[in-house]
Design a protein around this motif. Structure first.
Motif, mmCIF file in Angstrom:
data_model
loop_
_atom_site.group_PDB
_atom_site.id
_atom_site.type_symbol
_atom_site.label_atom_id
_atom_site.label_comp_id
_atom_site.label_asym_id
_atom_site.label_seq_id
_atom_site.Cartn_x
_atom_site.Cartn_y
_atom_site.Cartn_z
ATOM 1 N N SER A 201 38.655 2.412 -1.999
ATOM 2 C CA SER A 201 37.807 2.254 -0.815
ATOM 3 C C SER A 201 37.244 0.861 -0.650
ATOM 4 O O SER A 201 37.117 0.097 -1.610
ATOM 5 N N SER A 229 38.514 5.342 1.879
ATOM 6 C CA SER A 229 37.712 5.004 3.058
ATOM 7 C C SER A 229 37.518 3.504 3.217
ATOM 8 O O SER A 229 37.628 2.739 2.260
ATOM 9 N N SER A 255 37.428 8.389 5.402
ATOM 10 C CA SER A 255 36.604 7.900 6.510
ATOM 11 C C SER A 255 36.937 6.453 6.856
ATOM 12 O O SER A 255 37.215 5.640 5.968
#
Ligand SMILES: *[C@@H]1O[C@H](CO)[C@@H](O)[C@H](O)[C@H]1NC(C)=O
Ligand SMILES: *[C@@H]1O[C@H](CO)[C@@H](O)[C@H](O)[C@H]1NC(C)=O
Ligand SMILES: *[C@@H]1O[C@H](CO)[C@@H](O)[C@H](O)[C@H]1NC(C)=O
Ligand SMILES: *[C@@H]1O[C@H](CO)[C@@H](O)[C@H](O)[C@H]1NC(C)=O
Length: 330
Positions: A201, A229, A255
């Motif tokens: 991420s 994400s 996300s």
């Protein structure tokens, strides 16, 4: 000539594993800036005073953060000691018994040199929370015993190497969070054969997770935590046939990755506790079956997508964009 010299040196120093470790660590220490060094590493003094000879239990026992076994240094752990400096990690390259190198949470900078690939016993490499920078050498793939790799919260800027990474059969946890890594995330995932914890991420990975089952079936069996994400992916969510291959997934965070399209039926993820896909271009049916089937679900975030409101008004109290579901409420 060079080879001859090498063998002569080997003959002279070959048996003195711990002695070599001592000189390696003293060289390493030189990279640590003076500020605070002596309060913390005052114990790291030259052999005459603390080193009690080859082998033996006395091996560097007095050196802070250093652990020996059978006369050789097996662990150097200097986490969170407020240390700084431009480290020359190459000074450690000959420490063939080193299993644990943990420097987390200091203000070290420096590069990860190709010589790191010579640390053939290394199992645990944690450089997280420092200011290391530059590329990751392909020779990382030589660390076949590596179990835990944590490079998170640094300033690494490079493509993460994928060639040979599948040789790292023991790698269980890889954490690259919050750097500036780029490269194809899908290619990397396909190489991580046995990883349970994968955190890529907050980087600049591109590519897609919309891969063939063949590429992902290996991690599908193993992975429990996957966080991609805040990257720059494209393409769709995992394919229909892939969903069934993730047998142990507990946390999935995709996300703000840039993925789009519809979600497949997610009704076989019985271990799933956290599911976050906020801030993408997903639309269509909500993964309603997910909520019915997973008894463990504690957090779902589907916000900032194009899901149709009518589909999910049936089970959410209004448009709670980040839904937290207690165990009982399914
Ligand atoms: C390595 O050192 C760190 C920091 O002391 C410690 O948390 C970790 O458990 C050690 N790992 C191994 C495999 O020895
Ligand atoms: C990696 O290091 C960071 C910061 O030190 C820590 O918060 C994180 O839990 C570590 N990751 C893993 C997988 O242990
Ligand atoms: C990371 O690198 C950039 C560019 O070289 C630099 O401006 C920044 O200060 C670095 N960050 C840290 C935490 O060292
Ligand atoms: C995933 O990574 C992001 C950014 O590093 C972090 O803020 C988030 O908490 C992580 N998600 C989970 C479920 O751990």
């Amino acid at each position: 000539m060079a080879a001859l010299l090498f063998f002569v040196l080997l003959a002279v120093f070959g048996g003195a594993a711990a002695g070599d470790d001592v000189s390696a660590l003293l060289e390493f220490k030189k990279g640590i800036s003076d500020l605070g060094k002596d309060q913390v590493l005052g114990s790291w003094s030259p052999p005459e005073t603390t080193y009690s000879g080859r082998g033996g239990d006395g091996c560097l026992a007095a050196w802070r953060g250093v652990v020996c076994d059978g006369g050789a240094v097996v662990s150097v752990a200097l986490d969170g000691l407020g240390l700084a400096g431009e480290l020359k990690l190459v000074t450690l390259a000959n420490m063939r018994s080193l299993q644990n190198l943990s420097l987390a949470g200091n203000a070290f900078s420096g590069r990860l040199p190709p010589g790191i690939g010579s640390l053939s016993s290394l199992r645990h490499l944690d450089l997280s929370g420092n200011r290391f920078y530059g590329p990751i050498p392909g020779r990382l793939a030589d660390l076949s015993g590596l179990v835990h790799l944590n490079l998170s919260y640094n300033n690494f800027t490079s493509g993460f190497p994928t060639d040979g990474i599948r040789q790292l059969q023991n790698l269980r946890r890889i954490d690259l969070r919050s750097n500036s890594f780029w490269g194809n995330a899908g290619d990397l995932l396909a190489e991580l054969r046995n990883a349970e914890h994968i955190d890529l991420s907050d980087n600049q990975f591109t590519g897609s997770v919309d891969l063939e089952l063949d590429s992902l079936s290996s991690i599908g069996n193993m992975v429990k935590y996957m966080n991609l994400s805040h990257n720059r992916l494209s393409g769709g969510f995992f394919r229909n046939e892939m969903v069934g291959a993730f047998k142990n997934l507990e946390t999935l965070d995709l996300s703000n990755t840039g993925i789009g399209g519809m979600l497949p039926r997610i009704d076989s993820w019985f271990s799933l506790a956290v599911f976050k896909v906020a801030g993408n271009g997903l639309f269509g049916m909500m993964p309603e079956t997910l909520l019915h089937n997973s008894m463990r679900l504690v957090e779902v975030d589907l916000s900032q997508n194009g899901f149709s409101v009518t589909c999910w008004s049936s089970w959410t109290p209004g448009l709670g964009l980040s839904i937290s579901l207690p165990h009982k409420l399914t």
